[in-house]
Design a protein around this motif. Structure first.
Motif, PDB file in Angstrom:
ATOM      1  N   ARG A 190     -23.362 -13.515  54.937  1.00 25.26           N
ATOM      2  CA  ARG A 190     -24.040 -13.527  53.651  1.00 25.26           C
ATOM      3  C   ARG A 190     -25.481 -14.290  53.936  1.00 25.26           C
ATOM      4  O   ARG A 190     -26.300 -14.186  53.039  1.00 25.26           O
ATOM      5  CB  ARG A 190     -23.326 -13.886  52.316  1.00 25.26           C
ATOM      6  N   LEU A 191     -25.333 -15.229  54.726  1.00 23.81           N
ATOM      7  CA  LEU A 191     -26.350 -16.053  54.908  1.00 23.81           C
ATOM      8  C   LEU A 191     -27.755 -15.242  55.001  1.00 23.81           C
ATOM      9  O   LEU A 191     -29.039 -15.553  54.629  1.00 23.81           O
ATOM     10  CB  LEU A 191     -26.321 -16.966  55.918  1.00 23.81           C
ATOM     11  N   LYS A 215     -29.588 -13.559  38.464  1.00 24.70           N
ATOM     12  CA  LYS A 215     -28.506 -13.655  39.386  1.00 24.70           C
ATOM     13  C   LYS A 215     -28.245 -12.367  39.831  1.00 24.70           C
ATOM     14  O   LYS A 215     -27.523 -12.131  40.701  1.00 24.70           O
ATOM     15  CB  LYS A 215     -27.503 -14.333  38.489  1.00 24.70           C
ATOM     16  N   ALA A 216     -28.284 -11.286  38.577  1.00 21.69           N
ATOM     17  CA  ALA A 216     -27.623  -9.970  39.126  1.00 21.69           C
ATOM     18  C   ALA A 216     -28.587  -9.300  39.989  1.00 21.69           C
ATOM     19  O   ALA A 216     -28.267  -8.517  40.907  1.00 21.69           O
ATOM     20  CB  ALA A 216     -27.946  -9.004  37.672  1.00 21.69           C
ATOM     21  N   GLU A 217     -29.838  -9.541  40.145  1.00 19.46           N
ATOM     22  CA  GLU A 217     -30.899  -9.131  41.069  1.00 19.46           C
ATOM     23  C   GLU A 217     -30.408  -9.645  42.476  1.00 19.46           C
ATOM     24  O   GLU A 217     -30.519  -9.004  43.401  1.00 19.46           O
ATOM     25  CB  GLU A 217     -32.073  -9.241  40.726  1.00 19.46           C
ATOM     26  N   LEU A 218     -30.434 -10.833  42.524  1.00 21.05           N
ATOM     27  CA  LEU A 218     -30.214 -11.597  43.696  1.00 21.05           C
ATOM     28  C   LEU A 218     -28.851 -11.098  44.444  1.00 21.05           C
ATOM     29  O   LEU A 218     -28.486 -10.982  45.629  1.00 21.05           O
ATOM     30  CB  LEU A 218     -30.060 -13.210  43.663  1.00 21.05           C
ATOM     31  N   ALA A 219     -27.917 -10.983  43.561  1.00 18.29           N
ATOM     32  CA  ALA A 219     -26.516 -10.423  43.988  1.00 18.29           C
ATOM     33  C   ALA A 219     -26.602  -9.029  44.375  1.00 18.29           C
ATOM     34  O   ALA A 219     -25.884  -8.591  45.572  1.00 18.29           O
ATOM     35  CB  ALA A 219     -25.452 -10.370  42.697  1.00 18.29           C
ATOM     36  N   ARG A 220     -27.519  -8.066  43.868  1.00 20.39           N
ATOM     37  CA  ARG A 220     -27.651  -7.065  44.145  1.00 20.39           C
ATOM     38  C   ARG A 220     -28.268  -6.793  45.539  1.00 20.39           C
ATOM     39  O   ARG A 220     -27.916  -6.051  46.603  1.00 20.39           O
ATOM     40  CB  ARG A 220     -28.563  -6.094  43.370  1.00 20.39           C
ATOM     41  N   SER A 256     -21.192 -10.107  44.065  1.00 19.27           N
ATOM     42  CA  SER A 256     -21.441 -10.090  42.566  1.00 19.27           C
ATOM     43  C   SER A 256     -22.057 -11.041  42.114  1.00 19.27           C
ATOM     44  O   SER A 256     -22.378 -12.306  42.625  1.00 19.27           O
ATOM     45  CB  SER A 256     -20.141 -10.247  41.891  1.00 19.27           C
ATOM     46  N   ASP A 257     -22.591 -10.800  40.484  1.00 18.56           N
ATOM     47  CA  ASP A 257     -23.120 -12.183  40.161  1.00 18.56           C
ATOM     48  C   ASP A 257     -22.491 -13.270  39.874  1.00 18.56           C
ATOM     49  O   ASP A 257     -22.896 -14.415  39.785  1.00 18.56           O
ATOM     50  CB  ASP A 257     -23.988 -11.518  38.960  1.00 18.56           C
ATOM     51  N   VAL A 258     -21.042 -13.071  39.756  1.00 19.95           N
ATOM     52  CA  VAL A 258     -20.302 -14.069  39.609  1.00 19.95           C
ATOM     53  C   VAL A 258     -20.384 -15.085  40.805  1.00 19.95           C
ATOM     54  O   VAL A 258     -20.161 -16.252  40.652  1.00 19.95           O
ATOM     55  CB  VAL A 258     -18.766 -13.570  39.402  1.00 19.95           C
ATOM     56  N   ALA A 297     -33.641 -12.364  50.675  1.00 18.17           N
ATOM     57  CA  ALA A 297     -33.926 -12.503  49.354  1.00 18.17           C
ATOM     58  C   ALA A 297     -34.638 -13.385  48.837  1.00 18.17           C
ATOM     59  O   ALA A 297     -35.393 -13.157  47.808  1.00 18.17           O
ATOM     60  CB  ALA A 297     -32.628 -11.937  48.689  1.00 18.17           C
ATOM     61  N   LEU A 298     -34.346 -14.793  49.172  1.00 17.55           N
ATOM     62  CA  LEU A 298     -35.009 -15.873  48.735  1.00 17.55           C
ATOM     63  C   LEU A 298     -36.163 -16.008  49.534  1.00 17.55           C
ATOM     64  O   LEU A 298     -36.869 -17.200  49.077  1.00 17.55           O
ATOM     65  CB  LEU A 298     -34.113 -16.952  48.998  1.00 17.55           C
TER      66      LEU A 298
END
Length: 209
Positions: A48-49, A19-24, A29-31, A55-56
């Motif tokens: 953000r889309l 989650k942290a890497e995707l958020a970056r 935020s990872d939240v 990223a995905l």
């Protein structure tokens, strides 16, 4: 049902991303990633889309549930890359070869990857120039010289990694050491079989598994 959140979670896990890497990568935020995945936030803002889909490794259409989007087509880049053991035997590569595992895309710069790329890692016994034990090589199938760079080639029934450069006389200069000033051999191309171009090499220590 939180279909968008489930899709984000599934794609993130298939890509090997925390989650942290995707958020970056997305710039949140990872939240926020957690809120998207559990449905607390049911919509992803338009700004953000695009970075989220990138990223995905997916199109925005697929991310939003469009079954006809390009993420389901044969041209899509996979979520993981097959990893093959590299030995000096030509049987390492080709149709009959079997991967030793699949490597999650989350550890590799997505911009480098093209469809049908794969990974190689040197195995004992055997020495390979440019890629000692503990490295990963990105390999891209090719059957001929396609510009100066590193190649996986077959010579005298043995595989090797060589730097190949073409001179003004159209000869191929073959180098076997990182800082070699003089080529090992100079030829028009006879006696050498090209298996793959090597656009990138990583040390697995640097990748922080």
């Amino acid at each position: 049902m939180n279909e968008l959140g489930e899709r984000i979670r599934k794609l993130r896990e298939e890509s090997g991303l925390s989650k942290a890497e995707l958020a970056r990568r997305v710039g949140v935020s990872d939240v926020t990633i957690s809120y998207w995945e559990n449905g607390t936030i049911k919509r992803v803002g338009h700004s953000r889309l695009e970075p989220l889909a990138k990223a995905l490794r997916c199109s925005i259409g697929h991310l939003l549930g469009n079954a006809l989007s390009d993420c389901g087509s044969t041209s899509a880049v996979p979520m993981s890359l097959p990893l093959y053991p590299l030995t000096t035997s030509p049987e390492t590569v080709g149709i009959g070869a079997a991967p030793m595992s699949h490597f999650p895309m989350g550890f590799i710069d997505n911009q480098l990857i093209k469809k049908d790329d794969y990974l190689l890692t040197p195995q004992h016994p055997g020495h390979f120039d440019f890629c000692p034990q503990g490295t990963l090589m990105l390999a891209r199938n090719c059957s001929r010289f396609d510009g100066n760079g590193l190649y996986l080639v077959e010579r005298n029934d043995r595989l090797g990694i060589k730097r190949i450069e073409q001179d003004f006389d159209m000869f191929l200069n073959i180098f076997g050491e990182i800082d070699a000033a003089e080529p090992e051999e100079r030829m028009h191309g006879d006696g050498i079989v090209f298996h793959a171009a090597i656009p990138a090499i990583w040390s697995m220590k640097v990748m922080n598994f």
